[in-house]
Design an enzyme around this catalytic site. Structure first.
Site, PDB file in Angstrom:
ATOM      1  N   ARG A 238      10.818   5.267   1.204  1.00  0.00           N
ATOM      2  CA  ARG A 238      10.996   6.673   1.561  1.00  0.00           C
ATOM      3  C   ARG A 238      10.631   6.862   3.037  1.00  0.00           C
ATOM      4  O   ARG A 238       9.836   6.117   3.585  1.00  0.00           O
ATOM      5  CB  ARG A 238      10.096   7.560   0.689  1.00  0.00           C
ATOM      6  CG  ARG A 238      10.590   7.664  -0.738  1.00  0.00           C
ATOM      7  CD  ARG A 238       9.742   8.616  -1.549  1.00  0.00           C
ATOM      8  NE  ARG A 238       8.434   8.084  -1.838  1.00  0.00           N
ATOM      9  CZ  ARG A 238       7.323   8.367  -1.185  1.00  0.00           C
ATOM     10  NH1 ARG A 238       7.333   9.232  -0.183  1.00  0.00           N
ATOM     11  NH2 ARG A 238       6.173   7.827  -1.522  1.00  0.00           N
TER      12      ARG A 238
ATOM     13  N   TYR B  45      18.166   4.145  -0.146  1.00  0.00           N
ATOM     14  CA  TYR B  45      16.949   3.836  -0.903  1.00  0.00           C
ATOM     15  C   TYR B  45      16.655   4.910  -1.963  1.00  0.00           C
ATOM     16  O   TYR B  45      16.811   6.108  -1.696  1.00  0.00           O
ATOM     17  CB  TYR B  45      15.736   3.711   0.053  1.00  0.00           C
ATOM     18  CG  TYR B  45      14.449   3.573  -0.737  1.00  0.00           C
ATOM     19  CD1 TYR B  45      14.117   2.353  -1.329  1.00  0.00           C
ATOM     20  CD2 TYR B  45      13.613   4.664  -0.954  1.00  0.00           C
ATOM     21  CE1 TYR B  45      12.981   2.238  -2.104  1.00  0.00           C
ATOM     22  CE2 TYR B  45      12.473   4.545  -1.733  1.00  0.00           C
ATOM     23  CZ  TYR B  45      12.164   3.332  -2.308  1.00  0.00           C
ATOM     24  OH  TYR B  45      11.048   3.214  -3.085  1.00  0.00           O
ATOM     25  N   GLY B  46      16.191   4.458  -3.118  1.00  0.00           N
ATOM     26  CA  GLY B  46      15.935   5.317  -4.273  1.00  0.00           C
ATOM     27  C   GLY B  46      15.412   6.708  -3.975  1.00  0.00           C
ATOM     28  O   GLY B  46      16.093   7.709  -4.213  1.00  0.00           O
ATOM     29  N   GLY B  47      14.202   6.791  -3.445  1.00  0.00           N
ATOM     30  CA  GLY B  47      13.559   8.084  -3.238  1.00  0.00           C
ATOM     31  C   GLY B  47      14.320   8.975  -2.260  1.00  0.00           C
ATOM     32  O   GLY B  47      14.178  10.198  -2.272  1.00  0.00           O
TER      33      GLY B  47
ATOM     34  N   GLY C 171      -0.389   2.064  -9.543  1.00  0.00           N
ATOM     35  CA  GLY C 171      -0.439   1.590 -10.928  1.00  0.00           C
ATOM     36  C   GLY C 171      -0.044   2.637 -11.957  1.00  0.00           C
ATOM     37  O   GLY C 171      -0.441   2.531 -13.113  1.00  0.00           O
TER      38      GLY C 171
ATOM     39  N   ASN D 133       7.948  -3.382  -1.575  1.00  0.00           N
ATOM     40  CA  ASN D 133       8.414  -2.178  -2.278  1.00  0.00           C
ATOM     41  C   ASN D 133       9.733  -2.458  -3.023  1.00  0.00           C
ATOM     42  O   ASN D 133      10.538  -1.563  -3.240  1.00  0.00           O
ATOM     43  CB  ASN D 133       8.596  -1.031  -1.272  1.00  0.00           C
ATOM     44  CG  ASN D 133       8.795   0.314  -1.966  1.00  0.00           C
ATOM     45  OD1 ASN D 133       8.230   0.565  -3.036  1.00  0.00           O
ATOM     46  ND2 ASN D 133       9.613   1.174  -1.387  1.00  0.00           N
TER      47      ASN D 133
ATOM     48  N   ARG E  87      -6.642   5.444  -4.687  1.00  0.00           N
ATOM     49  CA  ARG E  87      -7.079   4.076  -4.431  1.00  0.00           C
ATOM     50  C   ARG E  87      -8.211   4.191  -3.415  1.00  0.00           C
ATOM     51  O   ARG E  87      -7.959   4.436  -2.230  1.00  0.00           O
ATOM     52  CB  ARG E  87      -5.867   3.341  -3.846  1.00  0.00           C
ATOM     53  CG  ARG E  87      -5.966   1.889  -3.611  1.00  0.00           C
ATOM     54  CD  ARG E  87      -4.641   1.404  -3.018  1.00  0.00           C
ATOM     55  NE  ARG E  87      -3.657   1.142  -4.036  1.00  0.00           N
ATOM     56  CZ  ARG E  87      -3.533  -0.023  -4.687  1.00  0.00           C
ATOM     57  NH1 ARG E  87      -4.323  -1.033  -4.393  1.00  0.00           N
ATOM     58  NH2 ARG E  87      -2.610  -0.178  -5.605  1.00  0.00           N
TER      59      ARG E  87
HETATM   60  C1  OXD Z   1       7.067   6.785  -5.152  1.00  0.00           C
HETATM   61  C2  OXD Z   1       8.003   6.340  -6.186  1.00  0.00           C
HETATM   62  O1  OXD Z   1       7.210   6.380  -3.992  1.00  0.00           O
HETATM   63  O2  OXD Z   1       7.742   6.668  -7.354  1.00  0.00           O
HETATM   64  O3  OXD Z   1       6.140   7.538  -5.486  1.00  0.00           O
HETATM   65  O4  OXD Z   1       8.997   5.671  -5.873  1.00  0.00           O
END
Ligand code: OXD
Ligand code: MN
Length: 587
Positions: A70, A198-200, A252, A363, A396
């Site tokens: 992202r 990219y996905g997001g 996680g 990623n 985290r």
């Molecule tokens: C993120 C995802 O980046 O779920 O949070 O891909």
């Protein structure tokens, strides 16, 4: 094909006139259509087939090396007033943003197919679900949307019935980072995304719709769109409690959502409802109910193995799309943390050479339908969702945050959510390992001013007396030598057991200025290999560190100026005062 919904048809016509595609394809969502798209991508080389014996129906996509995550610095919220986007977002004036995007989109689909994807986020017949239409020139996006959403004819029928939908326009453009923007227009319920596959950035149903636009819509309509997994925990008596947990990217969430209880916790089971996003609504009885708007998982691959997440490991052995993993000599997918095999080709398709970096991109991702998951809960498709017993925030943190604590009230929980911090990970472009505040794990995803968002959260007690209890966890505490103090993974169920027992008034706790912490003996540690010292450290707080933490939380919150709800200042002060008292007692 055409749509009988005039507003949809005229938008599609207008986009086609502007982007000039060679052809228009209305997606039906059928399995044949998916297979045809796969064949098309195989023919173009956008996809390759992975080992059919070990990974039937699995494919690999290697993205452009500059397009792997992202891009928060190129993601904008375009509300008419700048303050409505807030300090948590990049803002652009809507007319300026449209002009900029329209120039990029002009003629961009020449020689390409324009796909029209009607989709529904959430169970197709749920009143809590919301629909959208994504127009894209990427077959990869269509295939991923098929796995991640309820897309096609059924969604189109619902859209035509309701007449309302989120409009998402996407083109991969030239994949040039200089010509890449992800723009959101919450007031118009629309999204324009250019220059990334990219996905997001490109699967607009996910982060863009189900979080940024939906959070804005949720505020108007009285619900919450959250970056939360939803998991059902069944105890040996068969009672199931549903918990929603917000953690920043790559902390996680997928592992916790698919957790397998350790051998020593006989009779316990975990059921996955969702691994990334939850939409939370109050029902008529004032119970908070959750649906997962997604129908699949887009998870981080590295680190996934039989030990860390057996369910995920199993579910990605078939019917999956892999993005940016490495491959072995016999064409199986490979990634760092996989317990067998060796990489032959890296994520850029080059012969693997360890001196050039990791074999799989940190990623790299899998996309699978949720039903692939052996722990899939059939209630994931229930129109009324599931009742939530507890909300859990986490990040985290090497230090400061204990393993778990319970907040003293909903309002205190909102402060804890607002103050959540985490070390950054590879899911976003930028430096890895820096601590940043990530309120409710929504920093990159809240479609409006955080101050207004917290006020929205704080309004819930006015509407219900049965809200879930709020907790904070940290699986990532380290000792001074950098070793993790808590084993994590399946053992996290021990912490969730304490959380459920607190909800059910069955477990002990000590009251501290920051909330209720378990005594070491309140946690179920049967057959757990952990030292008494480690447990002590995990279940205690350092007053001096916490005074600094609370001062830093206040400083962060004050960045929201006058719009910051007074209640958060009040909650912060109560804790700061209690810590000061504790300090005075000790000296
Ligand atoms: C993120 C995802 O980046 O779920 O949070 O891909
Ligand atoms: Mn996420």
């Amino acid at each position: 094909m055409t749509s009988k919904l005039e507003s949809l048809q005229s938008w599609v016509d207008q986009v086609a006139a502007h982007t000039q595609p060679e052809a228009i394809h209305w997606c039906t969502g059928s399995d044949e259509e998916y297979q045809d798209l796969i064949e098309l991508m195989l023919a173009h080389g956008t996809l390759t087939t992975l080992n059919r014996e070990t990974h039937p129906n699995c494919y690999l996509h290697l993205s452009s090396p500059n397009d792997v995550a992202r891009v928060e610095h190129l993601t904008f919220i375009c509300t008419s007033g700048k303050d409505d986007a807030g300090p948590n977002n990049l803002w652009m004036e809507p007319a300026e943003a449209h002009e900029k995007m329209d120039a990029l989109f002009e003629g961009c689909m020449r020689g390409r197919i324009m796909y029209v994807i009607p989709y529904c986020m959430g169970p197709i017949d749920s009143p809590y679900s919301r629909c959208g239409v994504e127009i894209t020139d990427s077959a990869y996006v269509v295939a991923n949307m098929k796995l991640m959403t309820k897309m096609g004819n059924k969604a189109l029928e619902r859209i035509e019935r309701e007449g309302k939908f989120v409009r998402g326009l996407h083109s991969t453009g030239e994949l040039d980072p200089e010509r890449r923007f992800i723009m959101h227009f919450p007031e118009e319920l629309s999204i324009k995304s250019y220059g990334s596959g990219y996905g997001g950035n490109a699967l607009l149903g996910k982060k863009c719709h189900a979080l940024r636009i939906a959070s804005y819509q949720g505020r108007q309509e009285g619900w919450l769109a959250e970056h939360m997994l939803i998991v059902g925990l069944e105890n040996p008596d068969g009672d199931v409690h549903y918990i929603a947990c917000a953690f920043p990217s790559a902390c996680g969430k997928t592992n916790l959502a698919m957790l397998i209880p350790p051998e020593s916790m006989k009779g316990w089971r975990a059921w996955t409802l969702g691994d990334d996003i939850a939409w939370l609504h109050l029902d008529e009885d004032g119970k908070l109910r959750a649906i997962n708007p997604e129908a699949g998982y887009f998870g981080v691959v590295p680190g996934t193995n039989e030990k860390t997440n057996k369910n995920a490991y199993e579910m990605i052995k078939h019917d999956a799309i892999f993005t940016n993993v490495a491959t072995t000599e016999d064409n199986q997918p490979w990634w760092e943390g996989k317990l067998d095999g060796t990489p032959a080709k890296d994520w850029q398709g080059r012969n693997y050479d360890p001196s050039t970096g990791k074999a799989a991109h940190p990623n790299s991702r899998f996309t699978v339908p949720a039903t692939n998951n052996p722990a899939y809960s059939s209630l994931a498709d229930a129109p009324t969702g599931v009742p939530i017993s507890a909300i859990v925030f986490g990040g985290r943190r090497k230090k400061v945050a204990p393993l778990v604590y319970q907040t003293k009230s909903w309002e205190h929980g909102v402060l804890v959510g607002a103050g959540t911090a985490s070390e950054t990970t590879a899911a976003m472009v930028g430096e890895v390992g820096k601590v940043r505040r990530d309120p409710m794990a929504m920093k990159p995803f809240c479609g409006y001013n955080f101050a207004d968002y917290w006020a929205h959260w704080l309004s819930f007690p006015e509407r219900s007396e049965h809200l879930p209890k709020i907790f904070h966890v940290n699986w990532f505490r380290q000792d001074d030598d950098g070793n993790f103090l808590w084993p994590g993974f399946g053992e996290n169920i021990r912490v969730l057991e304490w959380i459920i027992d607190r909800v059910e008034h069955r477990a002990g706790a000590k009251e501290t200025p920051i909330g209720f912490l378990p005594h070491a003996e309140d946690l179920n540690t049967t057959n757990l290999d952990i030292s008494a010292d480690a447990l002590e450290e995990l279940t205690s707080i350092d007053t001096a560190q916490w005074r600094a933490e609370m001062a830093s939380v206040l400083e962060y919150l004050e960045g929201y100026g006058d719009r910051l709800p007074e209640e958060l200042r009040r909650q912060q002060k109560m804790i700061a005062d209690a810590l000061n008292e504790e300090m005075a007692k000790a000296s």
